[in-house]
Write an enzyme that holds these catalytic residues in place. Sequence first.
Site, short mmCIF file in Angstrom:
data_model
loop_
_atom_site.label_atom_id
_atom_site.label_comp_id
_atom_site.label_asym_id
_atom_site.label_seq_id
_atom_site.Cartn_x
_atom_site.Cartn_y
_atom_site.Cartn_z
N GLU A 56 -32.62 -3.14 16.20
CA GLU A 56 -33.52 -3.48 15.11
C GLU A 56 -34.71 -4.30 15.59
OE1 GLU A 56 -30.06 -3.96 11.69
OE2 GLU A 56 -30.68 -5.69 12.88
N ASP A 227 -23.71 -6.54 7.34
CA ASP A 227 -25.12 -6.71 7.70
C ASP A 227 -25.79 -5.41 8.12
OD1 ASP A 227 -23.86 -6.32 10.08
OD2 ASP A 227 -24.38 -8.25 10.95
#
Length: 343
Positions: A56, A227
């Site tokens: 990410e 998450d």
Amino acid sequence: MVRFVDVGNINRWAAETGVERILTDMVEYLERDFRRWPTFDKAPRVASHSPLGVIELMPTSDGVTYGFKYVNGHPSNPSRGLQTVTAFGVLADVQSGYPTFWSEMTVLTAFRTAATSAMVARALARPDAHTMAMIGTGTQSEFQALAFRGLLGINRLRVWDTDPDAIAKFVRNLAPLGFEIVVATGATDVVTGADIITTCTADKANATVLTDAMVAPGVHINAIGGDCPGKTELDMGILHRADVFVEFTAQTRIEGEIQQMHPEFPVTEIWQVLVGEATGRTSAEQITVFDSVGFAIEDFSALRFLQDAVDQTSFYTDIDLVADPDDPKDLFGLVTAGAPVLV
């Protein structure tokens, strides 16, 4: 020249400063930035998913400074002798676009995640909370315990993990630091008498590590394990009973516990509580959930904190990261300087 904090320097800085002090001091930077939340550029992180994990990028800017973090999450890495999470981050000057600060963020992310959890718990947990249950004793667990003690005075811990080695590691690391630790017999036992419950497991899957029946009135749940899409830890019944608080709603609906709920499921962004625009805990019986997935502003705060903390110390090096020719329009001349001239 760009200031760079590598792994060796951040480890030396942490050892000299003390982990608990770092965690409590970082909260000041986090809370200051959360209180000016509307001034930041905000967007869900840019994620590249694979069967084994995710990579990410997490960017944000306050108009003066730009920051981003590169981070991965690969739950099976420990079986190969690798960290589940690794990261690095950069700060840059918005006016010039030049990077100004670069740091490892595997360790720094562990600090910022725990400091954020404790900051939110200070706003949402009962003031008389004294015992925390921890489901999951992996990489983040010691940081969470120290942050909650430093900020809320929580010294009594009940812990459980499916991995006995992880529990042994946790006890080995924290028992000498003065914690009162009870190793539970299972997930149901671990929450007995808990005022705060922290859930933090690593498996990249929808799971129920905390059932509705396990949650007593008045508990604050620090849900930090869910998450990414397809990864949750809480029974949906808990979310229906509780008031749910998030960082950035658009991201949490994709990645957090509330990905299980309909798109209009009501949540409150925690910055609104900190500035008085929304209510947090309203009674001793209320159940509160911090559905934490981690957001770029927290990394921005952590990087700024570290940048200031190591200023005028030996805990960074200067690196020549940006090509800087004498004539800014002659980059070619920079790479050919000193080359032999062919005649």
